[in-house]
Design an enzyme around this catalytic site. Structure first.
Site, PDB file in Angstrom:
ATOM      1  N   SER A 194     -17.412  29.021 -16.019  1.00 49.95           N
ATOM      2  CA  SER A 194     -18.701  29.349 -16.632  1.00 49.95           C
ATOM      3  C   SER A 194     -18.620  29.195 -18.142  1.00 49.95           C
ATOM      4  O   SER A 194     -17.549  29.396 -18.738  1.00 49.95           O
ATOM      5  CB  SER A 194     -19.034  30.798 -16.285  1.00 49.95           C
ATOM      6  N   TYR A 201     -16.410  40.479 -16.149  1.00 48.03           N
ATOM      7  CA  TYR A 201     -16.754  39.249 -15.414  1.00 48.03           C
ATOM      8  C   TYR A 201     -16.204  38.023 -16.147  1.00 48.03           C
ATOM      9  O   TYR A 201     -15.533  37.171 -15.560  1.00 48.03           O
ATOM     10  CB  TYR A 201     -18.282  39.131 -15.244  1.00 48.03           C
ATOM     11  N   LYS A 208     -13.205  34.948 -15.202  1.00 51.06           N
ATOM     12  CA  LYS A 208     -13.337  33.486 -15.270  1.00 51.06           C
ATOM     13  C   LYS A 208     -12.258  32.903 -16.191  1.00 51.06           C
ATOM     14  O   LYS A 208     -11.634  31.887 -15.883  1.00 51.06           O
ATOM     15  CB  LYS A 208     -14.728  33.073 -15.766  1.00 51.06           C
TER      16      LYS A 208
HETATM   17  C1  UD1 Z   1     -25.503  35.281 -18.017  1.00 49.82           C
HETATM   18  C2  UD1 Z   1     -24.188  35.890 -18.362  1.00 49.82           C
HETATM   19  C3  UD1 Z   1     -23.113  34.863 -18.149  1.00 49.82           C
HETATM   20  C4  UD1 Z   1     -23.113  34.405 -16.706  1.00 49.82           C
HETATM   21  C5  UD1 Z   1     -24.475  33.912 -16.307  1.00 49.82           C
HETATM   22  C6  UD1 Z   1     -24.472  33.771 -14.800  1.00 49.82           C
HETATM   23  C7  UD1 Z   1     -24.603  37.597 -20.059  1.00 49.82           C
HETATM   24  C8  UD1 Z   1     -24.363  38.004 -21.473  1.00 49.82           C
HETATM   25  N1  UD1 Z   1     -24.193  36.385 -19.726  1.00 49.82           N
HETATM   26  O1  UD1 Z   1     -25.765  34.203 -18.925  1.00 49.82           O
HETATM   27  O2  UD1 Z   1     -21.873  35.437 -18.467  1.00 49.82           O
HETATM   28  O3  UD1 Z   1     -22.164  33.396 -16.519  1.00 49.82           O
HETATM   29  O4  UD1 Z   1     -25.499  34.838 -16.668  1.00 49.82           O
HETATM   30  O5  UD1 Z   1     -25.588  33.134 -14.353  1.00 49.82           O
HETATM   31  O6  UD1 Z   1     -25.117  38.339 -19.260  1.00 49.82           O
HETATM   32  N2  UD1 Z   1     -33.364  37.078 -20.792  1.00 49.82           N
HETATM   33  C9  UD1 Z   1     -34.537  37.747 -21.074  1.00 49.82           C
HETATM   34  N3  UD1 Z   1     -35.080  38.532 -20.092  1.00 49.82           N
HETATM   35  C10 UD1 Z   1     -34.498  38.692 -18.866  1.00 49.82           C
HETATM   36  C11 UD1 Z   1     -33.307  38.003 -18.592  1.00 49.82           C
HETATM   37  C12 UD1 Z   1     -32.763  37.213 -19.588  1.00 49.82           C
HETATM   38  O7  UD1 Z   1     -35.097  37.645 -22.182  1.00 49.82           O
HETATM   39  O8  UD1 Z   1     -35.046  39.437 -18.037  1.00 49.82           O
HETATM   40  C13 UD1 Z   1     -32.782  36.197 -21.834  1.00 49.82           C
HETATM   41  C14 UD1 Z   1     -31.373  36.610 -22.228  1.00 49.82           C
HETATM   42  O9  UD1 Z   1     -31.389  37.560 -23.231  1.00 49.82           O
HETATM   43  C15 UD1 Z   1     -30.806  35.246 -22.654  1.00 49.82           C
HETATM   44  C16 UD1 Z   1     -31.538  34.236 -21.773  1.00 49.82           C
HETATM   45  O10 UD1 Z   1     -32.700  34.907 -21.303  1.00 49.82           O
HETATM   46  O11 UD1 Z   1     -31.121  35.001 -23.999  1.00 49.82           O
HETATM   47  C17 UD1 Z   1     -30.702  33.801 -20.583  1.00 49.82           C
HETATM   48  O12 UD1 Z   1     -30.235  34.931 -19.902  1.00 49.82           O
HETATM   49  P1  UD1 Z   1     -29.479  34.849 -18.498  1.00 49.82           P
HETATM   50  O13 UD1 Z   1     -30.289  34.069 -17.546  1.00 49.82           O
HETATM   51  O14 UD1 Z   1     -29.122  36.255 -18.102  1.00 49.82           O
HETATM   52  O15 UD1 Z   1     -28.191  33.989 -18.800  1.00 49.82           O
HETATM   53  P2  UD1 Z   1     -27.010  34.217 -19.859  1.00 49.82           P
HETATM   54  O16 UD1 Z   1     -27.110  35.524 -20.536  1.00 49.82           O
HETATM   55  O17 UD1 Z   1     -26.977  33.015 -20.728  1.00 49.82           O
END
Ligand code: UD1
Length: 352
Positions: free
Chosen positions: A135, A159, A163
């Site tokens: 990842s 997590y 990895k």
């Molecule tokens: C996350 C994990 C990453 C993991 C991956 C698995 C974290 C810090 N990272 O990646 O380690 O490998 O998921 O799929 O958790 N967001 C919102 N609202 C939401 C959900 C997300 O604004 O309800 C934003 C987050 O702040 C981020 C972006 O959307 O900026 C992407 O979030 P997400 O889909 O959770 O992925 P990652 O955080 O990049």
């Protein structure tokens, strides 16, 4: 046995899950025999039924499902003593960051112990070809973007640590026994679904990740999207990620597998699977609204702890060495995500 075994027998651990099912479709289409091993901890067998429906009766003969757990050596022993595998694509594992902070032992047990068991049995049965599901989390909060495969690696939570450790464990095993061929694939943010809308992502409980959350707002399961952070130093203040269509990701696995089977001196190597393009949370919301015709109400919230401002991949290495490049953009990702969600608003379950 199946119809065209000549391309090889591939064990796909965690093959009933989101990325596993989509990869299995592409493997079957390429003529591989696919053996799924899954404990259904975070997936349902219905996904395998859908997979069969999608590829049709003919290719279904090359798909085998085994309920089992990589933490259980007996399950692995049974499988490997019955079938001679040419390679393993290892997806099985837990992936929720928050849960890993609350229950680190679950992560160490599933991800670390499970993988070590798998490698032991692979060595015992002389199946030493592995594609591992890593990842972009191994880049932590990257200081330089795009993330290059040889950028500094850092774990931010249990997590992420699993990895990172698993990449290092694989490297050590390969150094000690050069017969192993190991490819680590570092996924950026997998989204979308198969274009048929028959299979897709179906997280249990309230989704942690952005796209499944948006989707559940669109179908009325959740009232609004919390946008975590609107004061990032980006154009619109929201955080930037490299979203990749799950079918592109699936093709990346096929490319890696083919390289693994052909290339004797591959040793140990890591590749980013991303598009190389960054998209902000608000851009993603807008693209999804356009694709679905649904309004997604949002609430601007504080940053989520541990989140980076911007993460996207350098895609040169995978392009050069795997001959693979993502084909799809945000529009197709949202289109296919919506197709899956509108046809299956409650995922693989019927409405509770
Ligand atoms: C996350 C994990 C990453 C993991 C991956 C698995 C974290 C810090 N990272 O990646 O380690 O490998 O998921 O799929 O958790 N967001 C919102 N609202 C939401 C959900 C997300 O604004 O309800 C934003 C987050 O702040 C981020 C972006 O959307 O900026 C992407 O979030 P997400 O889909 O959770 O992925 P990652 O955080 O990049």
């Amino acid at each position: 046995m199946g119809i065209t075994a000549e391309k090889g027998r591939i064990l796909v651990t965690g093959g009933a899950g989101f990325i596993g099912t989509h990869t299995a479709v592409q493997l079957l289409k390429q003529g591989f025999q696919v053996f799924i091993l899954d404990n259904l901890d975070n997936s349902v067998e219905e996904s395998v039924h859908r997979l069969r429906q999608l590829v049709g009766d003919h290719l279904s003969q090359n798909l085998h499902f085994h309920l089992g757990d990589i933490r259980n050596l007996e399950d692995l022993e049974k499988l490997f003593s019955q079938t001679k595998f040419d390679a393993v694509i290892h997806f099985a594992g837990l992936k929720a960051v928050g849960e890993s902070v609350a229950h680190p032992m679950r992560y160490f047990d599933n991800n670390l112990v499970g993988s070590i068991n798998l490698y032991k049995i692979m060595a015992k049965y002389n199946c030493k070809k592995l594609v591992f599901s890593s990842s972009a989390t191994v880049y932590g909060q990257p200081e330089k973007i795009p993330c290059l495969e040889d950028s500094e690696l850092k774990a931010m939570n249990p997590y992420g640590r699993t990895k990172l450790f698993l990449e290092e464990i694989a490297r050590d095993i390969q150094i000690a026994d050069p017969e192993w061929r190991m490819i680590m694939l570092r996924y950026f943010n997998p989204v979308g679904a198969h274009e048929s809308g028959v299979i897709g992502e179906d997280p249990k409980g309230i989704p942690n990740n952005l796209m499944p959350y948006i989707t559940q707002v669109a179908v009325g399961r959740l009232p609004e999207l919390n946008v975590y952070g609107h004061d990032y130093p980006t154009l619109d203040g929201s955080a930037i990620r490299d979203y990749i269509h799950v079918m592109d990701l699936a093709d990346g696995h096929v490319a890696a597998l083919e390289k693994l089977l052909e290339c004797k001196d591959i040793g140990f190597v890591s590749y980013n699977l991303g598009t190389g393009r960054g998209t902000s949370v608000l851009e993603m919301v807008a693209a999804f609204e356009k694709a679905s015709g649904k309004k997604i109400p949002i609430k601007l919230c504080p940053r989520r702890p541990g989140d980076a401002t911007a993460v996207y991949a350098s895609i040169e290495k995978a392009g050069k060495e795997l001959g693979w490049k993502a084909k799809y953009g945000i529009e197709e990702m949202c289109r296919d995500q919506w197709k899956w969600a509108s046809q299956n608003p409650w995922g693989y379950q019927s409405k509770p």
